[in-house]
Design a protein around this motif. Structure first.
Motif, short mmCIF file in Angstrom:
data_model
loop_
_atom_site.label_atom_id
_atom_site.label_comp_id
_atom_site.label_asym_id
_atom_site.label_seq_id
_atom_site.Cartn_x
_atom_site.Cartn_y
_atom_site.Cartn_z
N LYS A 12 10.09 4.03 3.12
CA LYS A 12 10.91 5.10 2.55
C LYS A 12 11.44 6.01 3.67
N ALA A 13 10.59 6.33 4.64
CA ALA A 13 11.02 7.17 5.77
C ALA A 13 12.07 6.44 6.61
N SER A 64 0.84 -1.19 0.00
CA SER A 64 0.00 0.00 0.00
C SER A 64 0.88 1.25 0.00
N ARG A 65 0.29 2.37 -0.30
CA ARG A 65 1.03 3.62 -0.32
C ARG A 65 1.58 3.94 1.07
N GLU A 66 0.80 3.64 2.11
CA GLU A 66 1.22 3.92 3.48
C GLU A 66 2.45 3.08 3.85
N GLU A 67 2.44 1.80 3.45
CA GLU A 67 3.59 0.94 3.73
C GLU A 67 4.82 1.43 2.98
N PHE A 68 4.64 1.84 1.73
CA PHE A 68 5.76 2.33 0.94
C PHE A 68 6.36 3.58 1.57
N ASP A 69 5.50 4.52 1.99
CA ASP A 69 5.99 5.76 2.61
C ASP A 69 6.70 5.47 3.92
N ALA A 70 6.20 4.50 4.70
CA ALA A 70 6.83 4.16 5.98
C ALA A 70 8.23 3.58 5.75
#
Length: 90
Positions: A56-57, A48-54
């Motif tokens: 990435k951070a 998901s986008r949220e998992e990808f952003d997490a």
């Protein structure tokens, strides 16, 4: 003259009904296609986008930590490589 208007009115009603039916069929086809696409994509291993952003951070934070550690190691290596003053025992 009145019969012509009635005939025209009936024709317009039929065309409007057909247009409504075609629009409904189009919506059903679109919903079916979306459902199949979601089913197909859901079977793939996507994040998901949220998992990808997490992630990435976290990677950015790890990169920052690695840079800080690299600078500390370089400073320690420079300090240990510096010539010691004569007459100082250590």
């Amino acid at each position: 003259m009145q019969a012509d208007n009635k005939l025209f009115d009936d024709f317009v009603k039929i065309v409007n009904g057909a247009a409504g039916t075609l629009a409904g069929v189009g919506r059903e086809a679109e919903a079916g296609a979306r459902s199949k696409a979601k089913e197909w994509i859901g079977g793939l291993d996507f994040v998901s986008r949220e998992e990808f952003d997490a992630v990435k951070a976290m990677a950015a934070a790890a990169r920052d930590d690695a840079d800080a550690l690299r600078l500390r190691v370089e400073a320690l290596e420079a300090a240990s490589a510096a010539p010691k003053p004569t007459g100082v025992e250590g």
